[in-house]
Design a protein around this motif. Structure first.
Motif, PDB file in Angstrom:
ATOM      1  N   HIS A   8       0.832  -1.204   0.000  1.00 43.98           N
ATOM      2  CA  HIS A   8       0.000   0.000   0.000  1.00 43.98           C
ATOM      3  C   HIS A   8       0.873   1.263   0.000  1.00 43.98           C
ATOM      4  N   VAL A  11       2.241   1.961  -3.464  1.00 43.79           N
ATOM      5  CA  VAL A  11       1.215   2.603  -4.306  1.00 43.79           C
ATOM      6  C   VAL A  11       1.157   4.101  -4.011  1.00 43.79           C
ATOM      7  N   PRO A 151       3.683  -0.726  -9.160  1.00 46.87           N
ATOM      8  CA  PRO A 151       3.342   0.711  -9.164  1.00 46.87           C
ATOM      9  C   PRO A 151       4.516   1.621  -9.529  1.00 46.87           C
ATOM     10  N   ARG A 155       4.066   4.182 -12.617  1.00 48.07           N
ATOM     11  CA  ARG A 155       4.262   5.625 -12.489  1.00 48.07           C
ATOM     12  C   ARG A 155       5.341   6.115 -13.451  1.00 48.07           C
ATOM     13  N   GLN A 184      -3.312  -0.012 -16.417  1.00 51.74           N
ATOM     14  CA  GLN A 184      -3.191   1.004 -15.364  1.00 51.74           C
ATOM     15  C   GLN A 184      -2.846   2.389 -15.913  1.00 51.74           C
TER      16      GLN A 184
END
Ligand code: SF4
Length: 246
Positions: A8, A11, A151, A155, A184
């Motif tokens: 988490h 992310v 992630p 990004r 994504q």
């Protein structure tokens, strides 16, 4: 800012990255995969005999290259005594020797070697990164580790999306890692069934970069002749053509 220690937190930290320098800093400070953190630090402690007098990086390895890249090269993960030692992707190992020699022949790198983070290497029109940012034992990340690290990749692609036109996937793992990026970052449903990986495989979508498959530049492939310099030249020539790079 506290370093990410859970999926988490990866992310959240990746989403906050405003540019590549910020993202690279976040990646370098990540501790979210206990097995990989333990391994990268153990390798850095024990070292290989040839590098016993060196201080290993022993951390995640961020991407390398231009913020306005038109071509991305997506690998699997850093090598234990390569990127995990030098702190730069594909640097200080045989895979990097082969890759950067090819990029230099293609006019995408200013020199044919990549041996240390301060060796003067620069690349143009190209960003190089890996699906997993920490060296894994036996070069095999688990599915959980792959997903935890994703992630950062998502990004990074988001940040270079305005110019990115072609992605060269080095090996089947990288090829498979692209489909979640498509979902994504580009908001697109990946093709079903997924196109199979192969050397010279090509997938072309709409409003997304083309994807080219290339055998990984690992010793296993280059020492056996499965992947030759000519084959790499063909892939990078094709990538340049698709990306509109001179
Ligand atoms: S593999 Fe990725 S998510 Fe896991 S600790 Fe390394 S940088 Fe963080």
């Amino acid at each position: 800012m506290a370093e990410p220690r859970t999926p988490h937190e990866v992310v959240a930290r990746a989403a906050r990255a405003t540019d590549l320098a910020d993202l690279d800093a976040g990646v370098s400070d990540c501790f979210a995969c206990p097995r990989l953190v333990g391994w990268r630090e153990e390798v850095a402690r024990t070292r290989r005999a040839a590098f016993r007098d060196q201080t290993y990086w022993g951390r995640p390895v961020p991407g390398l290259g231009a913020a306005d890249a038109r071509i991305a090269i997506l690998g699997l993960a850093p090598a234990a005594h390569g990127g995990n030692r030098t702190g730069r992707i594909f640097t200080g190992d045989r895979s990097g020797d082969v890759l950067f020699a090819a990029l230099h022949r293609a006019g995408l790198a200013n020199q044919p070697t990549s041996v240390a983070a301060d060796d003067g290497l620069t690349v143009r029109d190209t960003r190089i990164f890996a699906a997993v940012r920490c060296a894994p034992p036996d070069n095999k990340p688990t599915p959980d580790e792959r997903d935890t690290c994703a992630p950062w990749l998502h990004r990074e692609v988001t940040l270079i999306r305005p110019t990115l036109r072609v992605v060269v996937a080095l090996g089947a793992f990288a090829w498979a890692a692209w489909w979640p990026v498509l979902r994504q970052v580009y908001g697109q449903r990946p093709p079903s069934p997924r196109p199979a990986f192969g050397h010279g495989a090509h997938w072309s979508g709409t409003d997304a970069p083309d994807l080219l498959g290339c055998y990984h530049v690992s010793q296993q492939n280059t020492f056996t002749g499965r992947l030759t310099p000519e084959m790499l030249d063909d892939v990078f020539g094709w990538a340049k053509q698709l990306a509109g790079v001179d």
